[in-house]
Design a protein around this motif. Sequence first.
Motif, PDB file in Angstrom:
ATOM      1  N   ALA A  59      66.149  64.508  30.734  1.00 19.41           N
ATOM      2  CA  ALA A  59      66.296  63.076  30.487  1.00 19.41           C
ATOM      3  C   ALA A  59      65.018  62.498  29.877  1.00 19.41           C
ATOM      4  O   ALA A  59      65.067  61.675  28.948  1.00 19.41           O
ATOM      5  CB  ALA A  59      66.643  62.358  31.787  1.00 19.41           C
ATOM      6  N   VAL A  60      63.879  62.944  30.380  1.00 23.01           N
ATOM      7  CA  VAL A  60      62.599  62.483  29.836  1.00 23.01           C
ATOM      8  C   VAL A  60      62.438  62.940  28.394  1.00 23.01           C
ATOM      9  O   VAL A  60      62.067  62.158  27.501  1.00 23.01           O
ATOM     10  CB  VAL A  60      61.427  63.008  30.698  1.00 23.01           C
ATOM     11  CG1 VAL A  60      60.086  62.731  30.012  1.00 23.01           C
ATOM     12  CG2 VAL A  60      61.456  62.370  32.074  1.00 23.01           C
ATOM     13  N   ALA A  61      62.737  64.217  28.132  1.00 21.82           N
ATOM     14  CA  ALA A  61      62.596  64.764  26.780  1.00 21.82           C
ATOM     15  C   ALA A  61      63.551  64.085  25.806  1.00 21.82           C
ATOM     16  O   ALA A  61      63.195  63.779  24.664  1.00 21.82           O
ATOM     17  CB  ALA A  61      62.851  66.270  26.800  1.00 21.82           C
ATOM     18  N   SER A  62      64.786  63.844  26.263  1.00 19.72           N
ATOM     19  CA  SER A  62      65.767  63.196  25.401  1.00 19.72           C
ATOM     20  C   SER A  62      65.337  61.781  25.044  1.00 19.72           C
ATOM     21  O   SER A  62      65.444  61.351  23.881  1.00 19.72           O
ATOM     22  CB  SER A  62      67.129  63.182  26.105  1.00 19.72           C
ATOM     23  OG  SER A  62      68.109  62.572  25.294  1.00 19.72           O
ATOM     24  N   GLU A  63      64.850  61.063  26.028  1.00 26.15           N
ATOM     25  CA  GLU A  63      64.380  59.695  25.770  1.00 26.15           C
ATOM     26  C   GLU A  63      63.208  59.709  24.789  1.00 26.15           C
ATOM     27  O   GLU A  63      63.127  58.849  23.893  1.00 26.15           O
ATOM     28  CB  GLU A  63      63.955  59.039  27.084  1.00 26.15           C
ATOM     29  CG  GLU A  63      63.443  57.614  26.944  1.00 26.15           C
ATOM     30  CD  GLU A  63      64.490  56.657  26.432  1.00 26.15           C
ATOM     31  OE1 GLU A  63      64.117  55.659  25.777  1.00 26.15           O
ATOM     32  OE2 GLU A  63      65.699  56.911  26.659  1.00 26.15           O
ATOM     33  N   ALA A  64      62.324  60.694  24.929  1.00 22.46           N
ATOM     34  CA  ALA A  64      61.179  60.796  24.011  1.00 22.46           C
ATOM     35  C   ALA A  64      61.648  61.071  22.591  1.00 22.46           C
ATOM     36  O   ALA A  64      61.177  60.444  21.628  1.00 22.46           O
ATOM     37  CB  ALA A  64      60.241  61.907  24.484  1.00 22.46           C
ATOM     38  N   ALA A  65      62.581  62.019  22.427  1.00 23.90           N
ATOM     39  CA  ALA A  65      63.071  62.367  21.087  1.00 23.90           C
ATOM     40  C   ALA A  65      63.763  61.179  20.426  1.00 23.90           C
ATOM     41  O   ALA A  65      63.589  60.920  19.233  1.00 23.90           O
ATOM     42  CB  ALA A  65      64.020  63.555  21.172  1.00 23.90           C
ATOM     43  N   GLU A  66      64.543  60.435  21.208  1.00 27.26           N
ATOM     44  CA  GLU A  66      65.233  59.275  20.649  1.00 27.26           C
ATOM     45  C   GLU A  66      64.239  58.168  20.287  1.00 27.26           C
ATOM     46  O   GLU A  66      64.399  57.495  19.255  1.00 27.26           O
ATOM     47  CB  GLU A  66      66.269  58.766  21.643  1.00 27.26           C
ATOM     48  CG  GLU A  66      67.443  59.734  21.844  1.00 27.26           C
ATOM     49  CD  GLU A  66      68.412  59.262  22.913  1.00 27.26           C
ATOM     50  OE1 GLU A  66      68.305  58.094  23.326  1.00 27.26           O
ATOM     51  OE2 GLU A  66      69.268  60.064  23.330  1.00 27.26           O
TER      52      GLU A  66
END
Length: 504
Positions: free
Chosen positions: A75-82
């Motif tokens: 979830a953290v990585a996805s939020e960062a990529a977005e």
Amino acid sequence: MSSILTNNGAMVALQTLNSINSDLSKTQSMISTGKDVASAKDNSSVWAISKVMESDVAGFKAISDSLALGESTLAVASEAAETVTDLLTDIKEKVVSAQEENVDRDKIQTDIDALIGQVKSVIGAAQFNGLSLVEGTDDVNVLSSLDRASDGTVTASDITVSRQDLSTSAGTYGSGTSLAANATASDTAVANTANTAVVTVGNTWAADDVATLSVAGVDVSFTATGTAVADVADGLAGVINGLGLEGVTATGNGDGTLTISSTNAFEDIAVTTGETTAGDGDVLITALNGTTGLTDTSGSIDERAESVAFSTSAAVKEGDGYKVTVGGSSYNYVAGKGESMEDVARGLKTAIDSAGLDDISTTVSKDADTGQWSLKVDNDGSSLAFSVTGNEGGEASGGLFGLDSIDVTTNAGADAALGNIETLINNSIDAAASFGSAQGRIETQSSFISNLTDALTSGIGSMVDADMEEASAKLQALQVQQQLGVQSLSIANQAPQTILSLFG
């Protein structure tokens, strides 16, 4: 026969009472523990099966914790990529606005630098419990299941999450096995020399004969005023120059030929000759791109840029590095996991553009027929050496390699930035999509593990749990039987007393 030594009735009553007490003790144990099979002596096979299943349930509960940790990290990585995708889109807006020459590019560059700093800040902070999925290339395994085979063997299963490196690092060029065979340079030098087509006007001409020609899709014609082929060639050259085609000029050579030149960096120029409307005045292409002796009615003047053509069959592995040399400097890109020749070509383009070289421009293209990817390099200045090579064993460049070097303060920089920012946006979008896919897998597995744990727990209960309604009814019956057994034993013990009356 009565005996004062052996009281058979008492022995029977005592055995019955012992049996009742045993059943009563077991029933009381069932009620107090809630289990029909509380230990191995109750039912060894069922107890053994239940213990194995209980150990699996304990394992699956630990797996649920692992999945929850993995889901949070993703979830953290996805939020960062977005977030990075949004920031790169903001940078693109700035780059587009810098394409105009009558804007303050220095101020635009200041805004871009601030956005680049924010991108780096997001990437640096995107970690959960010290684990970042947006830096590095090593896969991360999330424990997802314990698989028990029919022979009792247990193996662990993992969900593999691919890291998506969104760093701006340049990577490290390796010194392993040569990859030179996978990339071929079209020439050993790149220069601003125009490519040409020589058109020859031949045979017999008469007044009012019309010569036709098509250049870059535009039809031109010239009507002869006499019989001189030189006049026809010079006339066609004048008409072509009058078109004002970008990078295209024509020169009449005074001998019945005209030379059509193109300095277009990344565009072939199609040339098609036509017949006259009368007579036998043929118009033919007799030289094209340095090849003479042609007698064709159509052909193309090659683009001026030189190219690096990449293999359509060779695989790209993590750490594969390719290096392009322009003049006295080399520019390299090291591929990451799962990348392709397209990524290599675009990475090399970014590397060259990042140098901010005067007169040098680049583009990436794909052959529609063969699917081959090429990096094209054009030089608007003096001739420079041009070559390509490659080696295995490097350290991959980051997915946002080249972001640091975006510079829109010059025309060349603004042009290069427009193409490169698209590549970076696509990389961040791909990263976000990959994380989203992995999140979906983990959420599905987490739900399955939860349901599976409930099913196993229910199965264990059906094997070892006591039927409390039945146990309650049985307890009451046994308590009554116990009272009757005590009375029966009491009566049996009184039987020998009757013998005393015989001696009264």
